[in-house]
Write a protein that holds these residues in place. Sequence first.
Motif, mmCIF file in Angstrom:
data_model
loop_
_atom_site.group_PDB
_atom_site.id
_atom_site.type_symbol
_atom_site.label_atom_id
_atom_site.label_comp_id
_atom_site.label_asym_id
_atom_site.label_seq_id
_atom_site.Cartn_x
_atom_site.Cartn_y
_atom_site.Cartn_z
ATOM 1 N N LEU A 99 11.595 -0.476 2.181
ATOM 2 C CA LEU A 99 12.920 -0.873 2.649
ATOM 3 C C LEU A 99 12.874 -2.353 3.030
ATOM 4 N N ALA A 100 13.916 -3.079 2.705
ATOM 5 C CA ALA A 100 13.971 -4.507 3.015
ATOM 6 C C ALA A 100 15.411 -4.924 3.212
ATOM 7 N N GLU A 101 15.607 -5.897 4.058
ATOM 8 C CA GLU A 101 16.950 -6.438 4.246
ATOM 9 C C GLU A 101 17.502 -6.935 2.914
ATOM 10 N N GLY A 102 18.807 -6.897 2.794
ATOM 11 C CA GLY A 102 19.448 -7.474 1.622
ATOM 12 C C GLY A 102 20.389 -8.587 2.058
ATOM 13 N N PRO A 103 19.991 -9.842 1.842
ATOM 14 C CA PRO A 103 18.890 -10.375 1.038
ATOM 15 C C PRO A 103 17.563 -10.345 1.787
ATOM 16 N N SER A 104 16.475 -10.590 1.040
ATOM 17 C CA SER A 104 15.142 -10.603 1.625
ATOM 18 C C SER A 104 14.325 -11.759 1.053
ATOM 19 N N TYR A 105 13.227 -12.055 1.725
ATOM 20 C CA TYR A 105 12.334 -13.152 1.337
ATOM 21 C C TYR A 105 11.817 -12.970 -0.081
ATOM 22 N N VAL A 106 11.985 -13.990 -0.923
ATOM 23 C CA VAL A 106 11.633 -13.878 -2.336
ATOM 24 C C VAL A 106 10.136 -13.654 -2.532
ATOM 25 N N GLY A 107 9.301 -14.241 -1.674
ATOM 26 C CA GLY A 107 7.860 -14.032 -1.797
ATOM 27 C C GLY A 107 7.457 -12.597 -1.529
ATOM 28 N N LEU A 166 20.609 1.565 7.898
ATOM 29 C CA LEU A 166 19.190 1.929 7.882
ATOM 30 C C LEU A 166 19.018 3.437 8.040
ATOM 31 N N ALA A 167 19.698 4.015 9.021
ATOM 32 C CA ALA A 167 19.551 5.452 9.280
ATOM 33 C C ALA A 167 20.030 6.278 8.086
ATOM 34 N N GLN A 168 21.160 5.907 7.518
ATOM 35 C CA GLN A 168 21.694 6.652 6.383
ATOM 36 C C GLN A 168 20.787 6.538 5.162
ATOM 37 N N THR A 169 20.247 5.349 4.938
ATOM 38 C CA THR A 169 19.374 5.147 3.779
ATOM 39 C C THR A 169 18.081 5.936 3.922
ATOM 40 N N VAL A 170 17.502 5.904 5.110
ATOM 41 C CA VAL A 170 16.267 6.657 5.351
ATOM 42 C C VAL A 170 16.504 8.145 5.125
ATOM 43 N N TYR A 171 17.602 8.660 5.663
ATOM 44 C CA TYR A 171 17.902 10.094 5.515
ATOM 45 C C TYR A 171 18.085 10.459 4.038
ATOM 46 N N ALA A 172 18.844 9.643 3.306
ATOM 47 C CA ALA A 172 19.120 9.945 1.908
ATOM 48 C C ALA A 172 17.846 9.895 1.069
ATOM 49 N N LEU A 173 17.011 8.906 1.319
ATOM 50 C CA LEU A 173 15.778 8.772 0.543
ATOM 51 C C LEU A 173 14.819 9.927 0.820
ATOM 52 N N LYS A 174 14.668 10.272 2.086
ATOM 53 C CA LYS A 174 13.750 11.366 2.428
ATOM 54 C C LYS A 174 14.281 12.703 1.923
ATOM 55 N N SER A 175 15.589 12.873 1.969
ATOM 56 C CA SER A 175 16.173 14.114 1.465
ATOM 57 C C SER A 175 15.935 14.268 -0.028
ATOM 58 N N ALA A 176 15.859 13.132 -0.738
ATOM 59 C CA ALA A 176 15.629 13.161 -2.183
ATOM 60 C C ALA A 176 14.152 13.192 -2.544
ATOM 61 N N GLY A 177 13.280 13.251 -1.527
ATOM 62 C CA GLY A 177 11.846 13.364 -1.774
ATOM 63 C C GLY A 177 11.116 12.053 -1.997
ATOM 64 N N ASN A 178 11.757 10.932 -1.672
ATOM 65 C CA ASN A 178 11.091 9.635 -1.820
ATOM 66 C C ASN A 178 10.104 9.392 -0.688
ATOM 67 N N ARG A 179 9.039 8.656 -1.005
ATOM 68 C CA ARG A 179 8.050 8.282 0.009
ATOM 69 C C ARG A 179 8.347 6.865 0.486
ATOM 70 N N ILE A 180 8.830 6.757 1.717
ATOM 71 C CA ILE A 180 9.097 5.444 2.308
ATOM 72 C C ILE A 180 7.827 4.983 3.009
ATOM 73 N N LYS A 181 7.239 3.890 2.548
ATOM 74 C CA LYS A 181 5.991 3.438 3.136
ATOM 75 C C LYS A 181 6.201 2.499 4.318
ATOM 76 N N PHE A 182 7.192 1.617 4.252
ATOM 77 C CA PHE A 182 7.475 0.779 5.424
ATOM 78 C C PHE A 182 8.812 0.062 5.249
ATOM 79 N N LEU A 183 9.311 -0.416 6.383
ATOM 80 C CA LEU A 183 10.456 -1.322 6.424
ATOM 81 C C LEU A 183 9.923 -2.734 6.588
ATOM 82 N N TYR A 184 10.257 -3.627 5.659
ATOM 83 C CA TYR A 184 9.878 -5.032 5.767
ATOM 84 C C TYR A 184 11.073 -5.805 6.318
#
Length: 442
Positions: free
Chosen positions: A140-148, A175-193
Amino acid sequence: MPQNKDHGQAIAPAQGSRIDSYVDRYAARATGMVASEIRALFSVASRPEVVSLAGGMPYVTALPLDVVGELVADLIARRGTVALQYGSGQGDPHLREQICDVMRMEGIEANSDDVVVTVGSQQALDLITRIFIDPGDVVLAEGPSYVGALGTFAAYQAKVIHIAMDSEGIVPESLAQTVYALKSAGNRIKFLYTIPTFQNPAGVTLSAERRQQVLEICQRADVLIVEDNPYGMLGFDGEPMRTLRADNADGVVYLGSFSKTLAPGFRVGWALAPHAIREKLVLAMESAVLSHSSFTQLAVGQYLATQPWREQIKTFRELYRERRDTMLSSLEAQMPAGVTWTRPAGGFFVWATLPEGLDSKALLPRAVAERVAFVPGTGFFSDGSGARHMRLSYCYPEPDRIREGVRRLAGVIEQELRLRDTFGTGSSPERAGVDTPAPDIA
């Protein structure tokens, strides 16, 4: 068919030609590692007649360079055999203690055993990604986020999902809605940058209230936070803001750097991590470079021990405040109606939004032709969105150059608006992958 003179064997003719004869041998993760047309264009934009509002380069001329030179000479004279030798993969122990003193200014109480010195914070980000990401894992990353950061995530084949931002930083509900949707779909969220303070590229700062909300959301969802904080000391109003790491030692990996508060040429940064993660970082560091420069670590350590570095940071802050004010007043005075921008309270960058129908990436070659440069917004999104945005940097040009650069850019935008009004909205240029400007632009 030609014959081999020694053995009489037929030699098959080459089937066409290709620029890169190794293309079929690269790992899959190298497929997207290509220089964008933006990077190529900046080789032209670096010419002295071009006012660059693109580069994120600190104004190192403000350093007492004679003092730094004497410091380095003294280091070699007194400790040359140590400075020029291999060092620890975790970093010089004394410098790690000094780093803890620096972080204390932002509310962090830490043990030097949990600090890993790296080749700038960019290497720390690479190591974190290396030890956590398998292909297809979500960052997960802010939109926009650091190009590097986006380039690093792409290199390790992570799937980047952007979280909405506004003038107060990450929107907690998004953030909360995205985390819930991703986890509900079985995605592995490794970290928020996240870059919560004077964000690159948007220049916005996550409010104190939202910092607590972000920490709580990630803690409930068991999502690690990677807090990148290169600009935290460079605020223009008051004391440094309390970091996320200051309020959660177990759920946050903190990345810091001396590139903005001393000089990027030393290439000294660090990661502060929970003990188990720190162990992995040290192993990854050693496998990458054995150990990085003892010389630069000891030079930074000697600078911190002998020089009034806090006063030097104040000097940088005042210098960048003046340039920020110059850019904001120039934008206010010269930009055509419909252009908007953020008003950073620190750091290096203003994030501008163009009127409907204009595309910053299409605009860039025309701007360079008029001798002004910026970074198009598409480079700061993993999916190529952000076409109406651009990053404008005020850290490096002198104030009069900032005024002139904004004047030239305003003229280009006015011309584009006339073309839009005459011919209608143009289509965005096709693109693939993450734009990766050179280090002096990122």
